[in-house]
Design an enzyme around this catalytic site. Structure first.
Site, PDB file in Angstrom:
ATOM      1  N   CYS A 186     -15.075 -44.420  20.931  1.00 24.66           N
ATOM      2  CA  CYS A 186     -15.444 -45.645  21.802  1.00 24.66           C
ATOM      3  C   CYS A 186     -16.794 -44.773  22.267  1.00 24.66           C
ATOM      4  O   CYS A 186     -16.834 -43.346  22.477  1.00 24.66           O
ATOM      5  CB  CYS A 186     -14.991 -45.822  22.655  1.00 24.66           C
ATOM      6  SG  CYS A 186     -15.821 -46.771  23.855  1.00 24.66           S
TER       7      CYS A 186
ATOM      8  N   CYS B 274     -22.510 -48.567  20.394  1.00 20.82           N
ATOM      9  CA  CYS B 274     -21.576 -48.726  21.496  1.00 20.82           C
ATOM     10  C   CYS B 274     -20.445 -49.570  19.656  1.00 20.82           C
ATOM     11  O   CYS B 274     -20.966 -50.506  19.563  1.00 20.82           O
ATOM     12  CB  CYS B 274     -21.202 -50.274  21.613  1.00 20.82           C
ATOM     13  SG  CYS B 274     -19.682 -50.653  22.312  1.00 20.82           S
TER      14      CYS B 274
ATOM     15  N   LYS C 223     -16.526 -44.951  32.151  1.00 25.86           N
ATOM     16  CA  LYS C 223     -17.675 -46.740  32.357  1.00 25.86           C
ATOM     17  C   LYS C 223     -18.081 -46.413  33.938  1.00 25.86           C
ATOM     18  O   LYS C 223     -18.866 -46.913  34.914  1.00 25.86           O
ATOM     19  CB  LYS C 223     -16.736 -47.273  32.238  1.00 25.86           C
ATOM     20  CG  LYS C 223     -16.835 -48.075  30.452  1.00 25.86           C
ATOM     21  CD  LYS C 223     -16.896 -49.340  30.052  1.00 25.86           C
ATOM     22  CE  LYS C 223     -16.994 -49.662  28.570  1.00 25.86           C
ATOM     23  NZ  LYS C 223     -18.731 -49.170  28.598  1.00 25.86           N
TER      24      LYS C 223
ATOM     25  N   THR D 237     -11.834 -48.145  22.033  1.00 26.55           N
ATOM     26  CA  THR D 237     -11.119 -49.961  22.760  1.00 26.55           C
ATOM     27  C   THR D 237     -10.149 -50.347  22.207  1.00 26.55           C
ATOM     28  O   THR D 237     -10.480 -50.546  20.539  1.00 26.55           O
ATOM     29  CB  THR D 237     -12.106 -50.692  23.271  1.00 26.55           C
ATOM     30  OG1 THR D 237     -13.033 -51.268  22.341  1.00 26.55           O
ATOM     31  CG2 THR D 237     -13.624 -49.990  23.565  1.00 26.55           C
TER      32      THR D 237
ATOM     33  N   THR E 133     -17.310 -50.948  19.816  1.00 20.83           N
ATOM     34  CA  THR E 133     -16.972 -51.761  19.944  1.00 20.83           C
ATOM     35  C   THR E 133     -17.851 -53.397  19.673  1.00 20.83           C
ATOM     36  O   THR E 133     -17.640 -54.335  18.676  1.00 20.83           O
ATOM     37  CB  THR E 133     -16.533 -51.912  21.450  1.00 20.83           C
ATOM     38  OG1 THR E 133     -15.809 -51.452  21.540  1.00 20.83           O
ATOM     39  CG2 THR E 133     -14.823 -53.579  20.949  1.00 20.83           C
TER      40      THR E 133
ATOM     41  N   ARG F  21     -17.406 -56.153  25.697  1.00 17.07           N
ATOM     42  CA  ARG F  21     -16.803 -56.533  24.121  1.00 17.07           C
ATOM     43  C   ARG F  21     -15.625 -56.680  23.875  1.00 17.07           C
ATOM     44  O   ARG F  21     -15.402 -57.601  23.520  1.00 17.07           O
ATOM     45  CB  ARG F  21     -18.285 -55.383  23.070  1.00 17.07           C
ATOM     46  CG  ARG F  21     -19.256 -55.503  23.016  1.00 17.07           C
ATOM     47  CD  ARG F  21     -20.449 -55.645  24.158  1.00 17.07           C
ATOM     48  NE  ARG F  21     -20.124 -53.893  24.970  1.00 17.07           N
ATOM     49  CZ  ARG F  21     -20.529 -53.886  26.317  1.00 17.07           C
ATOM     50  NH1 ARG F  21     -20.505 -54.499  26.580  1.00 17.07           N
ATOM     51  NH2 ARG F  21     -20.053 -53.043  27.150  1.00 17.07           N
TER      52      ARG F  21
END
Lengths: 243, 243
Positions: free
Chosen positions: B202, B87, B171, B131, B89, B53
């Site tokens: 995030c 999420c 991640k 992010t 983003t 994203r």
């Protein structure tokens, strides 16, 4: 992951929901890869309203089979190519559904037994911590027999007062040090009966029993199932038996 | 839970997969109830192959919108009655999908802003760890403005070298003490700029930043979203605004 995969993992969950979340976390942690895009597409149907599996097996409650079939249908329609059921007790109903779901089911108890058979030093006797439903249905007995492993079980009072009490506490979200102490004691009784490994044979048990609290290896069938799914997906559709 | 619910929670996940597992665990932990059957039916579509994203928002990658629409369709077909997207983003793409999904989306960032506005003592300034995509898209800016809360952001070097480095480590499954130290330092810089609360904006950040490591309250929008879903389901379809 060596090659991209077309596999979509279908998780028939909700039995219980915390164990489903834990299983998906294990699947993610087990998958090799360094970015989101390396991970497996997964669809999870988590229906905690499914009737209690142990109660059904003991003749005290409705048959969960229709719920399992409905959930399998949702997963297949969502594109799942394989089904995993992160609930040991629900495996008693697998023979009733496997002909109807139209997808392969990676069998958690079969995978756990196979894993035990490959351990070194060799395991001759394994102990089982599981629901009374799983114990009565003889699920681990049947699979360990195939691999020549002897199964030892908690005697009745330990099964009821230690193992089932602890499982219910984890399901109720009230698991604490007392819960852990109950499971550690039940595991010790199994090692005193000769168990060289203890199977955490209900998906709630690893949430209450730290492996390091037991003198012998603790096998987590949910983790073994996650590893089997990753192997299957990353070798593109070969069956576990082929590996 | 006061009444049984017909709500089926649809989780549009995979962004990333570990955060999806964590979000479902939070949803389960937030749901009142003492047995499996008290929990909410949930369907999760976790497609980690969806394009990044942040890269899309910075013009460096493909648009994830078609993947979000496909996932929403799977959830609707599976019977979901509401959609949650764990999420931050991805919320930049909500305006592109919300008209097409045919289901209400409980907006994580809107819920987080509303939660901040109800805190006591009153929050005048909040800091954001998120992010670069979320920051550039102005998602929190827009929602905090509505509630009269000032937003402070990491300066460029901290955003790149601390926040994004830590998010990528989580991640990649390589989050460790160094990751935590990066996030703690970035959070401290925000409090030095006047932040009275830090938004872990995030879904990977709460996995690397223990709330107790920061001097001011750390708001976890995923937890706030889980709480909003449970409120919605247990009050049978009333919207969050009604409460």
């Amino acid at each position: 992951m060596t090659t991209p995969t077309t596999e979509i993992i279908g998780i028939l969950g909700g039995m219980g929901p915390a164990a489903t979340a834990d299983f998906y976390a294990k699947l993610v942690a087990t998958t090799p890869g360094s970015s989101d895009q390396d991970h497996l597409r997964t669809v999870i149907w988590s229906d905690p309203t499914i009737p209690d599996r142990t109660e059904a097996l003991l003749g005290d409650g409705p048959d969960p089979t229709p719920w399992l079939l409905d959930g399998s249908r949702v997963l297949r329609q969502a594109g799942a190519t394989v089904i995993a059921i992160p609930c040991n007790t629900a495996h008693a109903f697998v023979p009733r559904i496997e002909e109807h779901v139209g997808l392969p089911i990676v069998h958690m108890i079969g995978e756990a037994a196979r894993h035990l058979s490959t351990m070194s030093p060799r395991i001759h006797t394994a102990g089982l911590l599981a629901t009374t439903g799983t114990v009565r249905a003889g699920l681990y007995q049947e699979w360990l027999d195939r691999f020549g492993i002897r199964l030892v079980l908690p005697e009745g009072a330990s099964q009821d007062r230690e193992v089932m009490t602890a499982i219910r506490a984890v399901k109720a979200g009230t698991g604490d040090d007392t819960t852990t102490a109950l499971l550690v004691r039940a595991a010790q009784r199994l090692t005193e009966q000769g168990a060289q490994a203890v199977i955490a044979g209900c998906t709630e048990i690893p949430l209450g029993l730290p492996a390091e609290a037991v003198d012998v290896p603790v096998i987590d069938p949910a983790l073994v199932l996650a590893q089997a799914l990753v192997r299957r997906a990353t070798t593109e559709g070969s069956t576990p038996q082929d590996e």
